[in-house]
Design a protein around this motif. Sequence first.
Motif, PDB file in Angstrom:
ATOM      1  N   ASP A   1       0.846  -1.198   0.000  1.00 53.75           N
ATOM      2  CA  ASP A   1       0.000   0.000   0.000  1.00 53.75           C
ATOM      3  C   ASP A   1       0.875   1.240   0.000  1.00 53.75           C
ATOM      4  O   ASP A   1       1.742   1.380   0.861  1.00 53.75           O
ATOM      5  CB  ASP A   1      -0.868  -0.003   1.269  1.00 53.75           C
ATOM      6  CG  ASP A   1      -2.331  -0.131   0.924  1.00 53.75           C
ATOM      7  OD1 ASP A   1      -2.712   0.387  -0.146  1.00 53.75           O
ATOM      8  OD2 ASP A   1      -3.078  -0.735   1.708  1.00 53.75           O
ATOM      9  N   MET A   2       0.655   2.114  -0.943  1.00 54.26           N
ATOM     10  CA  MET A   2       1.458   3.343  -0.995  1.00 54.26           C
ATOM     11  C   MET A   2       0.798   4.392  -0.086  1.00 54.26           C
ATOM     12  O   MET A   2      -0.385   4.702  -0.268  1.00 54.26           O
ATOM     13  CB  MET A   2       1.519   3.852  -2.442  1.00 54.26           C
ATOM     14  CG  MET A   2       2.227   5.175  -2.626  1.00 54.26           C
ATOM     15  SD  MET A   2       3.974   5.116  -2.228  1.00 54.26           S
ATOM     16  CE  MET A   2       4.624   4.184  -3.603  1.00 54.26           C
ATOM     17  N   PRO A   3       1.561   4.944   0.859  1.00 53.17           N
ATOM     18  CA  PRO A   3       0.956   5.987   1.704  1.00 53.17           C
ATOM     19  C   PRO A   3       0.940   7.345   0.995  1.00 53.17           C
ATOM     20  O   PRO A   3       1.573   7.504  -0.043  1.00 53.17           O
ATOM     21  CB  PRO A   3       1.900   6.024   2.913  1.00 53.17           C
ATOM     22  CG  PRO A   3       3.225   5.594   2.347  1.00 53.17           C
ATOM     23  CD  PRO A   3       2.939   4.648   1.207  1.00 53.17           C
ATOM     24  N   THR A   4       0.217   8.282   1.574  1.00 51.47           N
ATOM     25  CA  THR A   4       0.261   9.655   1.062  1.00 51.47           C
ATOM     26  C   THR A   4       1.622  10.256   1.448  1.00 51.47           C
ATOM     27  O   THR A   4       2.052  10.129   2.587  1.00 51.47           O
ATOM     28  CB  THR A   4      -0.865  10.490   1.708  1.00 51.47           C
ATOM     29  OG1 THR A   4      -2.102   9.861   1.366  1.00 51.47           O
ATOM     30  CG2 THR A   4      -0.864  11.918   1.218  1.00 51.47           C
ATOM     31  N   ILE A   5       2.320  10.830   0.492  1.00 52.55           N
ATOM     32  CA  ILE A   5       3.654  11.394   0.784  1.00 52.55           C
ATOM     33  C   ILE A   5       3.635  12.895   0.510  1.00 52.55           C
ATOM     34  O   ILE A   5       3.339  13.323  -0.614  1.00 52.55           O
ATOM     35  CB  ILE A   5       4.752  10.697  -0.054  1.00 52.55           C
ATOM     36  CG1 ILE A   5       4.822   9.210   0.332  1.00 52.55           C
ATOM     37  CG2 ILE A   5       6.116  11.372   0.165  1.00 52.55           C
ATOM     38  CD1 ILE A   5       5.775   8.389  -0.495  1.00 52.55           C
ATOM     39  N   GLY A   6       3.967  13.648   1.536  1.00 51.75           N
ATOM     40  CA  GLY A   6       4.032  15.118   1.394  1.00 51.75           C
ATOM     41  C   GLY A   6       2.733  15.709   0.867  1.00 51.75           C
ATOM     42  O   GLY A   6       2.757  16.648   0.068  1.00 51.75           O
ATOM     43  N   GLY A   7       1.628  15.142   1.290  1.00 48.80           N
ATOM     44  CA  GLY A   7       0.317  15.644   0.853  1.00 48.80           C
ATOM     45  C   GLY A   7      -0.121  15.138  -0.502  1.00 48.80           C
ATOM     46  O   GLY A   7      -1.235  15.406  -0.948  1.00 48.80           O
ATOM     47  N   MET A   8       0.785  14.402  -1.162  1.00 46.40           N
ATOM     48  CA  MET A   8       0.411  13.879  -2.489  1.00 46.40           C
ATOM     49  C   MET A   8      -0.266  12.520  -2.328  1.00 46.40           C
ATOM     50  O   MET A   8       0.292  11.626  -1.674  1.00 46.40           O
ATOM     51  CB  MET A   8       1.669  13.739  -3.364  1.00 46.40           C
ATOM     52  CG  MET A   8       1.348  13.256  -4.771  1.00 46.40           C
ATOM     53  SD  MET A   8       2.836  13.158  -5.757  1.00 46.40           S
ATOM     54  CE  MET A   8       2.804  14.743  -6.534  1.00 46.40           C
ATOM     55  N   PRO A   9      -1.454  12.354  -2.913  1.00 49.62           N
ATOM     56  CA  PRO A   9      -2.145  11.074  -2.758  1.00 49.62           C
ATOM     57  C   PRO A   9      -1.363   9.915  -3.393  1.00 49.62           C
ATOM     58  O   PRO A   9      -0.486  10.139  -4.241  1.00 49.62           O
ATOM     59  CB  PRO A   9      -3.477  11.287  -3.475  1.00 49.62           C
ATOM     60  CG  PRO A   9      -3.299  12.493  -4.308  1.00 49.62           C
ATOM     61  CD  PRO A   9      -2.220  13.310  -3.691  1.00 49.62           C
ATOM     62  N   ALA A  10      -1.695   8.696  -2.955  1.00 47.76           N
ATOM     63  CA  ALA A  10      -0.949   7.513  -3.406  1.00 47.76           C
ATOM     64  C   ALA A  10      -0.894   7.403  -4.935  1.00 47.76           C
ATOM     65  O   ALA A  10       0.152   7.089  -5.505  1.00 47.76           O
ATOM     66  CB  ALA A  10      -1.595   6.260  -2.826  1.00 47.76           C
TER      67      ALA A  10
END
Lengths: 94, 579
Positions: B210-219
């Motif tokens: 599962d890819m998390p949200t990174i720096g406010g950018m959705p997966a």
Amino acid sequence: MKHNRLWLSIRAFFRGFQQAMLYKATAQIEYEISEMENSFTLMLFGNFIGLPGPSMPLTLELLPDMAEELEHMLLRASQTGNGLSELASIMGEP
Amino acid sequence: MDAVLIMIVAFAGYIIAYRLYGEFVGKKIFQLTNQNKTPAVEFTDGVDYVPTKRGIIFGHHFTSIAGTGPIVGPAIGVIWGWLPALIWVLVGSIVMGAVQDFSVLVMSLRNQGKSISEVAAGYISKRIRVAFFLIVFIELWLFLAILGMIIAVIFHMYPEAVFPVWMEIPIAIILGWAIYKRNAHVNRATVLAVVAMYITVVLGHVIPLDMPTIGGMPATGVWTLILFVYCFIASTLPVTTLLQPRDYINAWELFIAMGLVVIAVIAASFNGLKIVAPAVQAAPEGAPSLWPFLFITIACGAISGFHSVVASGTTAKQVAKEEDAQFIGYGSMLMEGALAVIVIIATAAGIGLAARGETGAVTGLAKWTQHYASWSAAAGLGAKVGAFVEGSANMISYLGIPKYLGLIIMGVFVASFAGTSMDTTTRLQRYVIQELLGANRVGAAEKKSFFTNKYGATILALLTAGILAFSTGANGKGAMALWPLFGANNQTLAALALFTASVYLKQRGGQKYLVTLLPGIFMLVLTFWALIENEMSYIAGTKVLLGIINLAIILIVIFVAFESLKKLFSKEDMQAAQA
């Protein structure tokens, strides 16, 4: 007998499919090789179209061995126009 | 039983159409005759021009025209109901798509194997070549942005598919190394690679990523970025390293997955498989109107302009007998139509079926509605492509494959198929950019430009696609805005190919040109109509970038129509050509 024919047809189908898959895969390599051959031919015989190249005696010495490649290259240049269709056909529709 | 009946009737319809309309177009309209020498025979050199058996060419050609389009287009198009989608796929492929592919192949065969842009320039006008390249550039640009989102959405929806898809890379590299460096037996290496790939599918269930949200950018946004970086690396590496063995494994994967789905339709039909989608859903919430958008949403599978580019490539240089063109050009498009029919069955029937042993799940129309209630239901594109994945997995479960595995198999299938398309699109776009920016022009060598070398052109291709992908958001809805643009552009190319064929046929005399002109006008009118509606919605929604691209396509359509019709109805030109 009928079963045998059916089995042969199934085998032929899979063999044909395998061949098509292999072709599609290897065609890209063939294309790259032909492009390299084009470059090589241009390097050798560039003198004819004004590109700097090896000295003329060396070029002429190699000419008999390169006659066939030169024919292929000239045919490609005159018939294909641009290579986009050829590339799309080799790589497949996106 | 209605779903399996539709499949059988559609397949039978294709065979009959091939025998009747295909032969009519081949024998009566284009007057195929083996007395005409094909380029493969005339210029045979054992390198580019090689007369080849028609069965093998059919295989080459079909694998070249079958891309992600016939899966995604019908999966979205079912939103207007299964009946319009099915009718368009059947009628469109028989009287338009297959006619286009076939006529371009024949024109190329009769013009020394030249590409469609050269043939069109010869029959219509030299100016058309610029329009041709612009259409292809826009098409690849849009498709690259869409493909990134499709894969990202699949990864987000099916995290179990992430591991197998990425594991294809080392498997492909090892396969290539084993065959090229260690001289491994191709068949044995293939079987081992495919088995290894399906082992990773099983492992994928154990290790979902599962890819998390990174720096406010959705997966989905993060995945799209990663995919663009991957594409840069994959597209600049030598083909033998990664792309070629990966394409090869993917082809087998496509074959296995589609084979499973076809058998699964029959197995599931004995277990209550029936159409749950409404026959017609004329006005789904937020969706553009059925007329004209159905006809551009489902492009590949019914008619795809890009086929004209493909048909006039290597295929035309290998056809041994002119009469084989019907089987190769017309037949392979019908085969693609059959693929689209299977997608319609999966999204209209399979989606509403309870998987084997599944209890308490939402089924029937309620399940279909979850995906198709509105244009943007459940994140738009993801839900539509997901309907195909889930519908297929439901049906496959009746072959004894658990649904959770079926979902991964189909998820991996769509993602890796789209991945192959993404690699291809990036490479093609690189060549188009180099061509458009003049890398091949005389004197270009002196003007060294970053954007005409391999790396620069690839960066430009991916950068422009990235701007487009993120201009509409990174949550999967953006691709739904891009898809109608892509369809309209693709159909412009189809209209151009059909007009070229019309000019060619008109020069041969009689009324035969109507066979290609009528579909050409149909595509042109619907495309223009859709573009105008698009433009109004972009203006209303202040979508500047999409509005500009759409406007550019409108101008190209007007140009293509003007040039083609001028040539077609110019008495002097026609008389001169006939003379």
